[in-house]
Structure formats: structure tokens, C-alpha cells
Design an enzyme around this catalytic site. Structure first.
Site, mmCIF file in Angstrom:
data_model
loop_
_atom_site.group_PDB
_atom_site.id
_atom_site.type_symbol
_atom_site.label_atom_id
_atom_site.label_comp_id
_atom_site.label_asym_id
_atom_site.label_seq_id
_atom_site.Cartn_x
_atom_site.Cartn_y
_atom_site.Cartn_z
ATOM 1 C CG ASP A 79 -1.810 -1.186 1.307
ATOM 2 O OD1 ASP A 79 -2.588 -1.392 0.379
ATOM 3 O OD2 ASP A 79 -1.697 -1.931 2.305
ATOM 4 C CG ASP A 81 -0.696 5.198 3.546
ATOM 5 O OD1 ASP A 81 -1.566 4.740 2.786
ATOM 6 O OD2 ASP A 81 -0.421 4.706 4.657
ATOM 7 C CG ASP A 158 3.612 3.907 14.434
ATOM 8 O OD1 ASP A 158 4.396 4.318 13.549
ATOM 9 O OD2 ASP A 158 2.764 3.018 14.221
#
Length: 452
Positions: A79, A81, A158
């Protein structure tokens, strides 16, 4: 002229509100292509088109997060982003095929054919006075629709390995927290104070363990130390989020390593019933590990995987135990099986919301299993025509391979499915099932008798 007009139309004079000054250039390590050596052939064309369109409209835009991390590790990301200083509304106006989603934090999904690029606006601190944010007394973030600068956005991520920004136009990687150095050292490190970050979102503990196992990175001591102490915070996480994280764990291609790591860090017992099932049942351990091994092999070979089949396998021996219990209470086998399925699904639903489309598949696979032991009469023919036959058959083979059933049953069904009409007829076993007694119809009295 047209390009300038588009820039004037789409470019807002106001940037998203930021609670701190624009990031200092001294804090950024800019890594050129000659150093990071990212292979552009591994980058999605849709991601490049997205950043290009945003930059042409006058905004900053970068490929960000796990995709950059994987590119640096020479892996093809699944994926992509994109992070930008454009607001969701501005992004939506630029891309005709796009939609704004999300409540906790608004995002934009930009569609190119069958590929979707997730675009987020640079995020600010949820502690800022301005903005739409909500936090529980324990520190868990419920909503944080707060925009900010790129530096704030990097600090909100994170792990240092996920706070990396790649600009396709310059081919530079922007590194705010020495994430590239951590990757080179084989370390996964939390940004900021780990205790605070875990309290903000307890799912980060699961992510830390999962990514460590998946990427072969060692957790930094300060990142690993608080996990066992704070594991109870997972009780407050919505079941739907826990399910999504479990799905990522079991479909990572490293499910066995991830499950073992979660047990090592105390993130299973009493917190996630599904992991209790996977890790703490000697009766079905071989069956479960075979299911995880087969799933890992399919994921790593880029073959399709059915989550419904996987969860059916992980919970099967719980169903068997409940099935036996209900039979001992005097229920007939098939009703007892359905009572067992209901009980197991209800227990899982208390902690983890398995999507209905998966639970339906689970129940169908389970309900077919008794029918594979019926190899007489017309029953095998009708089972072959069942839409879920193939999934049920694969499940049967897994049961045979684990030693739960004789291999002869699985081989019989393999041969029966491949045989022609006459061969199938010869393979059928004698029908020893008791025949149902046909009810005799009561004869209606004749009209003449009625008249008398």
C-alpha cells in the site's frame, strides 16, 4: 496559463492551522537517491501521479510511512500513503475520483483504476487548544482532527522507521527522527515516550510486536520495556480495531512468529481470546500451526487468502469442544454443532468484532464437515454441488494432515471429485444410515360413506 489558473483555483491562501512554527531545516536529514538507492520501479504509478498533481497545484506532497520503510528495505510495498499540507477538501477538489473518509481523523481516498491511494493532511498535536480532539482520562485518543506542520506530522507517527517522507520529484528521503539509521541497525524504536504513546493508542503495542516479527527488527529496550505492564490497556480498545489488527497479524506472512512474539510480551492471555486459542490449546496446536503455515506460504507467494477460512481453522477446536459438550447434554449432533458455533462466535465477539462476511464463511465451512463423513447414496453428489465445497474440502484436508481424521477420508474425496460417473458410483460406500419411516396417509372417508 492553464497551469497557473489551476494553481490559483486549488491553492488556498491559508495553510492548515499549526500549533508550532514551521519545521527547522536543521532537524531534517535529507538523503539523496545516490545514498538511499530506492528502486523507483517498486513505486506505484498511482502514488507518483498523486504527489505530482498535488505539487502542481502548489502543495507539498510526499509518499510516507510504511511504503518508504519497505522501499528502503528493498521490499515492494503493498500500500502507498501520501501526506500533504493540503486539507481534505482541497485534495478532494483536485482529484475527480476521490472521497473523504474517517471520523477520528479525516483522510481522502484517491482512486486510480483498482488502486487506492490514501492521502492525509499533515497532523498536529492532539494536545493543541485549537482543533477537533478528544482524549479519555487514561490518555487514549478518541478523535484528533488537528492539522499541523510536517515536523509535527513526523512526531505524531509511531516509529522512527515510519516517520520517513519520500519526494518522487526530487527523489529525496526526508528523515526527522533518524529512522534510516534505526533501519540500518535493525531496530524498531518508538518516537517520544513509549508509555505516553501506548496510553494514547494501546494498539501500538500490538503493532510494535507485529512489525518487529514481520520486518526482522529488534525492539529498542525503551520501546519493549513498558509493554507487559500496559497490556491491560487493550481492554479499552474497540473490538473492531482489535479485529483489524489481528487480521493484519495473521495475513502478514509471518503469523507464527508474530503469535509467538505476542505471547512472549504477554499480549494474549485474557486480552485476545483468539490468541489464547492459537497459543494455549495442546489438542489443536498442530492443526492451528498447519493453518498458519499454509497461510504464511500463500501470503509470501502472493496467492489469495481467505480470512474466513483462516478464522474457521483457528477456532475449529473450540467448536469441537463445545460440540461435544452439547451432545453430552442430550442434543442431536447437527443441532449441537450449530449451538457450538453460536457459543464460540459469541465469545469472540466480546473482545473482537469479526466481520459478518467472514463469520458467515466460517459457519458454512464448519457446517459442511459432518457431511464429508457421509459417503453413501446421493449425499456425496449433492456436496460436490455446494458453493462452499472447495473451502470445506481444503478444510477437510487440513484436518487429515493434522491427524484429526484418517488420511483415507481426504484421499477418498480427492479421488471422488476427479472420477467419472461410473467410477464415482463404484466408490460409494454401503448406505448404513437408518431409513426414515414414511408416514402413512390416513384415508379420507368416501363421500358416500359420509352421506350414510
Amino acid at each position: 496559463m492553464i497551469k497557473k489558473l489551476l494553481q490559483r483555483v486549488f491553492k488556498s491562501p491559508k495553510k492548515p492551522a499549526s500549533t508550532t512554527p514551521v519545521h527547522s531545516q536543521a532537524n531534517i536529514e535529507r538523503i539523496p537517491a545516490a545514498v538511499h538507492r530506492i528502486d523507483r520501479r517498486l513505486i506505484s504509478n498511482a502514488a507518483i501521479k498523486t504527489t505530482d498533481a498535488l505539487q502542481k497545484a502548489g502543495f507539498e506532497a510526499f509518499i510516507v510511512g510504511g511504503a518508504v520503510r519497505d522501499l528502503l528495505l528493498k521490499k515492494r510495498p503493498k500500500d502507498f500513503d501520501v501526506a500533504t499540507d493540503a486539507t481534505p477538501e482541497q485534495v478532494h477538489r483536485i482529484f475527480r475520483r476521490s472521497r473523504i473518509i474517517g471520523r477520528r481523523f479525516r483522510l481522502v481516498h484517491v482512486m486510480f483504476g483498482d488502486e487506492t491511494i490514501e492521502v492525509s493532511t499533515f497532523r498536529g498535536s492532539h494536545l493543541a487548544e485549537a482543533g477537533d480532539a478528544k482524549v479519555t482520562d487514561s490518555g487514549r485518543i478518541l478523535r484528533d482532527n488537528v492539522f499541523g506542520s510536517q515536523e509535527e506530522d513526523a512526531a505524531r507517527r509511531d516509529f522512527t522507521a515510519n516517520a520517513l517522507y519520500y519526494d518522487p520529484s526530487t527523489e529525496e528521503v526526508l528523515d526527522f527522527h533518524r529512522g534510516v539509521a534505526d533501519l540500518q541497525a535493525g531496530v524498531l524504536r518508538m518516537i517520544g515516550d513509549p508509555v505516553t504513546r501506548y496510553r494514547e493508542d494501546p494498539v501500538r503495542m500490538l503493532r510494535a510486536v507485529r512489525l518487529s516479527a514481520k520486518l526482522g527488527l529488534k525492539l529498542a529496550p525503551e520501546t519493549e520495556r513498558p509493554i507487559l505492564e500496559l497490556a491491560e490497556l487493550l481492554h479499552d480498545v474497540p473490538p473492531s480495531r482489535l479485529f483489524d489488527e489481528m487480521l493484519k497479524l495473521f495475513l502478514s506472512g509471518h503469523a507464527i512468529e508474530s503469535a509467538n512474539a505476542l505471547r512472549q510480551h504477554g499480549l494474549h492471555h485474557g486480552l485476545l481470546p483468539l490468541l489464547d486459542v492459537v497459543l494455549e490449546q495442546p489438542m489443536g496446536e498442530r492443526f492451528v500451526r498447519l493453518a498458519l503455515k499454509n497461510t504464511d506460504e500463500r501470503v509470501l507467494a502472493d496467492k489469495p487468502v481467505s480470512p474466513g477460512f483462516l478464522f474457521a481453522a483457528l477456532l475449529w477446536h473450540e467448536v469441537l469442544l463445545a460440540w461435544k459438550k452439547f451432545e453430552q447434554q442430550g442434543n442431536k449432533p447437527i443441532p449441537a454443532l450449530h449451538m457450538a458455533m453460536d457459543e464460540v462466535c459469541d465469545i469472540q465477539a466480546e473482545k473482537m468484532a469479526i466481520h459478518k462476511r467472514y463469520s458467515v464463511t466460517m459457519r458454512e465451512i464448519w457446517s459442511l464437515q459432518p457431511r464429508f463423513e457421509q459417503r453413501a447414496g446421493r449425499r456425496p453428489y449433492s456436496l460436490l454441488e455446494n458453493p462452499r465445497y472447495r473451502a470445506g474440502y481444503d478444510f477437510l484436508l487440513l484436518r487429515c494432515e493434522s491427524g484429526e481424521l484418517p488420511n483415507e477420508i481426504g484421499q477418498w474425496w480427492t479421488d471422488f471429485a476427479n472420477a467419472d460417473g461410473e467410477q464415482r458410483q463404484a466408490m460409494l460406500l454401503p448406505d448404513t444410515a437408518p431409513r426414515k419411516r414414511r408416514r402413512r396417509r390416513s384415508r379420507k372417508p368416501s363421500s358416500s360413506a359420509a352421506e350414510e
